[in-house]
Design a protein around this motif. Structure first.
Motif, short mmCIF file in Angstrom:
data_model
loop_
_atom_site.label_atom_id
_atom_site.label_comp_id
_atom_site.label_asym_id
_atom_site.label_seq_id
_atom_site.Cartn_x
_atom_site.Cartn_y
_atom_site.Cartn_z
N ASN A 20 0.77 -1.52 -0.03
CA ASN A 20 0.19 0.08 0.13
C ASN A 20 0.84 1.24 0.47
OD1 ASN A 20 -2.45 -1.60 0.23
ND2 ASN A 20 -1.93 -1.66 2.95
N ALA A 22 1.72 5.37 -1.82
CA ALA A 22 0.80 6.80 -1.67
C ALA A 22 1.33 7.26 -3.16
CB ALA A 22 0.73 7.41 -0.83
N ASN A 24 3.38 10.20 -4.91
CA ASN A 24 3.65 10.86 -4.05
C ASN A 24 3.81 12.34 -5.12
OD1 ASN A 24 6.34 13.04 -4.05
ND2 ASN A 24 7.12 10.98 -2.95
N GLY A 71 6.13 6.58 -4.93
CA GLY A 71 5.44 6.68 -3.81
C GLY A 71 5.62 4.44 -3.65
N THR A 142 5.61 12.24 0.97
CA THR A 142 4.14 12.41 1.04
C THR A 142 3.17 11.65 2.54
OG1 THR A 142 3.30 10.88 -0.27
CG2 THR A 142 4.05 13.24 -1.32
N GLY A 143 2.42 11.97 2.79
CA GLY A 143 1.69 11.10 3.66
C GLY A 143 2.44 11.66 4.81
N LYS A 144 2.13 10.63 5.75
CA LYS A 144 2.78 10.76 7.11
C LYS A 144 4.22 11.28 7.51
CE LYS A 144 -1.17 7.53 9.14
NZ LYS A 144 -1.32 6.44 9.64
N GLN A 145 4.72 10.82 6.88
CA GLN A 145 5.97 11.43 7.08
C GLN A 145 6.71 12.50 6.24
OE1 GLN A 145 7.37 7.97 4.38
NE2 GLN A 145 8.12 5.86 6.08
#
Length: 194
Positions: A20, A22, A24, A71, A142-145
């Motif tokens: 899974n 995302a 980027n 990603g 990207t995302g939580k990081q």
């Protein structure tokens, strides 16, 4: 025993990898812009009458796919064996991207000139090495990081310098690094056996 596992890569890192990932968008934006400029420059010197079509295909394709590839590269950061993640970031994902890019150009009848292919392959290798470097330092994630794009751009001058100097540092510290890798892998194997 799981037949997907190989003895080379213990604990099924690839099989257990979190698939899974995302898109980027940060890397998609930058890659599409930079690669299209490389193609445009190479096409401008080739006198190819289909040059505009080549650049348009490149921009559309790279904009759509580079975020997926980045990603995948970001997800590879999470592999337990760092070298396996780095191999995926620098060779696996860019190799797949280049193959699909070449196939797309052939399919739409706008094959890229040899000069453009060579230029893009060299640029892709350097870009993949840079992606590995900045992602390992927490930038363009990207995302939580992830951080803000502005924060990522503020970090670029320092990361560019450390990227350029990285080969020098690697060669100077190679014996120490090899000894550390050997000790770390041996201790992990002992922990897992216990």
């Amino acid at each position: 025993m799981n037949p997907i596992c190989s003895t080379e890569v213990s604990h099924c890192e690839v099989a257990r990898w979190n698939w899974n990932f995302a898109w980027n968008w940060k890397c998609a934006l930058m890659s599409a812009t930079a690669r299209s400029v490389v193609y445009a420059a190479a096409v401008a010197h080739s006198r190819n009458r289909d040059g505009f079509a080549i650049v348009v295909v490149e921009m559309a394709y790279v904009t759509l796919t580079s975020g997926v590839y980045a990603g995948l590269q970001q997800a590879a950061l999470g592999l337990r064996r760092r070298w396996l993640g780095d191999l995926g970031i620098v060779v696996g994902v860019p190799g797949l991207a280049q193959l699909l890019d070449w196939l797309l150009h052939r399919t739409v009848g706008a094959p890229a000139p040899h000069r453009a292919l060579v230029s893009v392959c060299v640029f892709t290798l350097i870009s993949a090495l840079f992606h590995r470097h900045v992602m390992r330092h927490g930038t363009f994630l990207t995302g939580k990081q992830g951080r803000s794009m502005a924060d990522d751009f503020r970090r670029i001058p320092r990361l560019l310098l450390s990227f350029v100097l990285e080969p020098v540092v690697l060669f100077r510290t190679m014996p120490v690094r090899l000894a550390q890798v050997s000790r770390t892998e041996n201790s992990q194997d002992i922990e897992l056996a216990a």
